[in-house]
Design a protein around this motif. Structure first.
Motif, PDB file in Angstrom:
ATOM      1  N   VAL A  49       7.292  61.982  26.104  1.00  0.00           N
ATOM      2  CA  VAL A  49       6.184  61.546  25.258  1.00  0.00           C
ATOM      3  C   VAL A  49       6.769  60.906  24.000  1.00  0.00           C
ATOM      4  CG1 VAL A  49       4.148  62.239  23.952  1.00  0.00           C
ATOM      5  CG2 VAL A  49       4.677  63.353  26.137  1.00  0.00           C
ATOM      6  N   ARG A 105      11.282  52.503  24.049  1.00  0.00           N
ATOM      7  CA  ARG A 105      10.272  53.563  24.042  1.00  0.00           C
ATOM      8  C   ARG A 105       9.485  53.585  25.350  1.00  0.00           C
ATOM      9  NH1 ARG A 105       9.081  55.642  18.913  1.00  0.00           N
ATOM     10  NH2 ARG A 105      10.442  54.787  17.293  1.00  0.00           N
ATOM     11  N   THR A 120       3.626  54.328  12.832  1.00  0.00           N
ATOM     12  CA  THR A 120       2.591  53.344  12.512  1.00  0.00           C
ATOM     13  C   THR A 120       3.177  52.022  12.043  1.00  0.00           C
ATOM     14  OG1 THR A 120       1.093  55.123  11.905  1.00  0.00           O
ATOM     15  CG2 THR A 120       0.548  52.916  11.111  1.00  0.00           C
ATOM     16  N   LYS A 157       5.930  58.757  20.575  1.00  0.00           N
ATOM     17  CA  LYS A 157       4.921  58.270  19.642  1.00  0.00           C
ATOM     18  C   LYS A 157       5.569  57.293  18.671  1.00  0.00           C
ATOM     19  CE  LYS A 157       1.271  59.747  16.474  1.00  0.00           C
ATOM     20  NZ  LYS A 157       0.609  60.907  15.821  1.00  0.00           N
ATOM     21  N   SER A 158       5.091  56.071  18.682  1.00  0.00           N
ATOM     22  CA  SER A 158       5.670  55.043  17.824  1.00  0.00           C
ATOM     23  C   SER A 158       5.132  55.179  16.403  1.00  0.00           C
ATOM     24  CB  SER A 158       5.336  53.656  18.381  1.00  0.00           C
ATOM     25  OG  SER A 158       5.910  52.653  17.596  1.00  0.00           O
ATOM     26  N   SER A 169       9.135  56.617  28.137  1.00  0.00           N
ATOM     27  CA  SER A 169       7.842  57.072  28.650  1.00  0.00           C
ATOM     28  C   SER A 169       7.829  57.094  30.173  1.00  0.00           C
ATOM     29  CB  SER A 169       6.711  56.166  28.140  1.00  0.00           C
ATOM     30  OG  SER A 169       6.577  56.250  26.740  1.00  0.00           O
ATOM     31  N   THR A 208       4.419  50.044  14.929  1.00  0.00           N
ATOM     32  CA  THR A 208       3.291  49.527  15.714  1.00  0.00           C
ATOM     33  C   THR A 208       2.688  48.299  15.055  1.00  0.00           C
ATOM     34  OG1 THR A 208       2.782  51.745  16.529  1.00  0.00           O
ATOM     35  CG2 THR A 208       1.028  50.095  16.666  1.00  0.00           C
TER      36      THR A 208
END
Length: 578
Positions: free
Chosen positions: A313, A304, A318, A315-316, A308, A321
């Motif tokens: 863009v 990821r 939740t 977005k991991s 980037s 994360t």
């Protein structure tokens, strides 16, 4: 894309030779700590001015000993602070540095001494001293006891004499003669100029200014006889990055907690050992499954992060994360602490780095920058940059360099670091084409101009240990088996050798999974392994079949097209290392 260039970032016109780097650094920051030097009970610090004073004193000693401008001086020693002093002092005295690996055989030392006409040498231990004396070097200076004796010898030499010697060499003058490993036959003497070093040092320092900083530090444990380590040393010295030297790789990990480097240069095998050690410790604590999950999470995070870098863009989720934070508490943070806790970047060179390993370390919070270069390019030719790392590539040409891909896929190089030629003109005959140096490596440029390496023109394999292996003997032996039409040894950037064994379809039929067939081929592999050294032995193999009328993978004379076979069987190769 067949060619890509990066314009230079540095102006070399104000520099005459490499010694100007130290002269200017002493003038700008004399009290800055330049080195951490191993001492009884710990480490002592050496300022830039103290280092410069010692270099100047040794240079006076070399002049007193009879060194004439342009003469060769050898250094045969393990990595140590005194190596750095001797290296710069030889240049200050107007000499040409000839590095000799401490592991060199007596015959190799003798050949180098004779070819370079070495009259003075520095020895790191008794073995080196004996080898140099036996090779006929009239004066061998001992590095073990320090350099005080040589400094005393030159105490009465006028400073003006050394200054004249220091400025004798111009940009095009030889700075060093480096003897290559000779994997294609005999060792070749590559002559690198002061301009080669200046171009690399100043341009790389500018390109990596976020890494090579006066508030940072590094530990050099690669052999200083290797041009990569010497180039790194000069870059750090000129930029004010603090340097510590370690001669024994086994001491590195224990020292990192004390020295706490911000940057390291390693070969891929070092990273492989770090991961293997972490896995073993996890197993001991019955956390093997958690560690496996942590590796997957880190690899995902690294992937990821790379996306980037390319402007996507990302977005991991939740859940990912949270898992990553948990694994950071359990594993990643502890691993970073083992490495000193301040490591911002690692540069990997000397062999091809596995993309998986690059993504793994990136995801654990230690970005790995992979670069590529050769002795003849004065170390790095290409490199990934902070904020623009792409695993599986060795990056863009560094400032002042051009990379071209020849019609046959060979990587060609031109630029500030590329040497003008070997000492023996006969070695230059096949070394250049259209003003470009022929690297002997195969590669391609991706859509952004980053270089992707794909092996060697002459099928020489370099493992992740940095070991260069010519597999022709093993392949010839295995191909004597009546059921085998070809064999392709694999191992570029890998920890050991494997092979794709191409079977004769007419001889074996359709079933290549037959246990008796595999047992028969295993015996052939064992017999071939018995003919070569351990590092040249194949540990695992896979059986594949190629049709003789398939012109994409077989030549008209029924020779295997190695690159095409490896491309087709990429998943099979990966499975051999799974």
């Amino acid at each position: 894309m067949r060619e890509v260039s990066t314009p230079p970032l540095a102006d070399l016109s104000d520099y005459r030779n490499v010694t100007d780097l130290l002269v200017r650094r002493v003038a700008v920051a004399p009290d800055h700590i330049a080195f951490d030097v191993a001492a009884p009970g710990g480490w002592r610090t050496v300022s830039t001015a103290e280092f410069g004073h010692e270099v100047w004193g040794v240079a006076r000693g070399l002049v007193a000993a009879g060194l004439q401008p342009g003469q060769s001086v050898a250094i045969m020693s393990s990595t140590r602070y005194e190596w750095a002093v001797a290296d710069l002092a030889i240049w200050f005295a107007g000499g040409v540095v000839v590095p000799v690996y401490e592991s060199s055989a007596a015959s190799q030392v003798s050949a180098i001494v004779a070819d370079a006409d070495v009259r003075i040498a520095f020895a790191g231990d008794d073995r080196a001293r004996t080898a140099l004396l036996d090779a006929g070097v009239p004066l061998v200076i001992d590095l073990q006891g320090g350099l005080a004796g040589l400094i005393d010898l030159g105490a009465d030499v006028p400073c003006d004499d050394v200054e004249r010697a220091r400025v004798h060499a111009g940009p095009d003058s030889p700075a060093t003669i480096v003897y290559t490993s000779g994997t294609t036959g005999h060792p070749k003497a590559a002559v690198l100029t002061h301009e080669n070093f200046l171009g690399q040092v100043l341009n790389i320092a500018a390109a990596y200014s976020d890494i090579v900083r006066s508030d940072g530090n590094t530990v050099i444990f690669l052999p200083l006889a290797h041009v990569l380590a010497r180039g790194l040393q000069l870059i750090c010295l000129a930029s004010g990055m603090r340097i510590a030297h370690l001669a024994t790789p086994s001491e590195v990990v224990a020292s990192l907690g004390v020295l706490r480097p911000t940057f390291l240069v390693v070969v891929p095998r070092v990273l492989e050992k770090i991961v293997a050690s972490a896995a073993a410790k996890a197993d001991e604590k019955h956390l093997g499954r958690l560690w496996a999950g942590a590796m997957r999470a880190a690899t995902d995070a690294g992937t990821r992060a790379e996306r980037s870098d390319d402007g996507t863009v990302v977005k991991s989720p939740t859940a990912l994360t949270l898992r990553h934070r948990l694994y950071d508490l359990l594993f990643y943070r502890r691993l970073r602490a083992v490495l000193g806790g301040r490591l911002r970047y690692v540069l990997s060179g000397g062999a091809t780095l596995s993309p998986r390993l690059s993504l793994l370390f990136r995801g654990m919070g230690i970005p790995v920058i992979e670069g590529y270069g050769l002795t003849e390019t004065t170390a790095p030719l290409t490199g990934n940059l902070p904020g623009a790392i792409r695993s599986g590539t060795v990056g863009l040409p560094l400032p002042g360099s051009t990379v071209r891909i020849a019609d046959d896929g060979e990587v060609l190089a031109r630029g500030v670091g590329v040497f003008a030629g070997y000492r023996d003109a006969a070695d230059d005959a096949q070394a250049f084409v259209d003003g470009f140096f022929r690297t002997g490596d195969l590669g391609r440029l991706d859509e952004r101009g980053r270089l992707v390496l794909e092996g060697r023109v002459k099928d020489v394999v370099t493992t992740s240990h940095g070991k260069t292996v010519a597999p022709a003997r093993w392949e010839a032996a295995i191909e004597e088996h009546p059921l085998i039409s070809s064999a392709v040894t694999v191992g570029e950037g890998r920890p050991y050798l494997t092979a794709l064994i191409v079977l004769d379809r007419d001889a074996v039929g359709a079933d290549i999974d037959d246990s008796q067939l595999r047992a028969d081929i295993q015996r052939a592999v064992d017999e071939a392994n018995a003919l070569v050294s351990r590092s040249e032995q194949v540990r695992r193999f896979a059986l594949v079949v190629a049709d003789s009328d398939d012109r994409e993978v077989m030549t008209p004379t029924l020779k295997i097209r190695r690159r095409e076979l490896l491309h087709r069987e990429a998943a099979t190769v990966d499975a051999l290392y799974g």
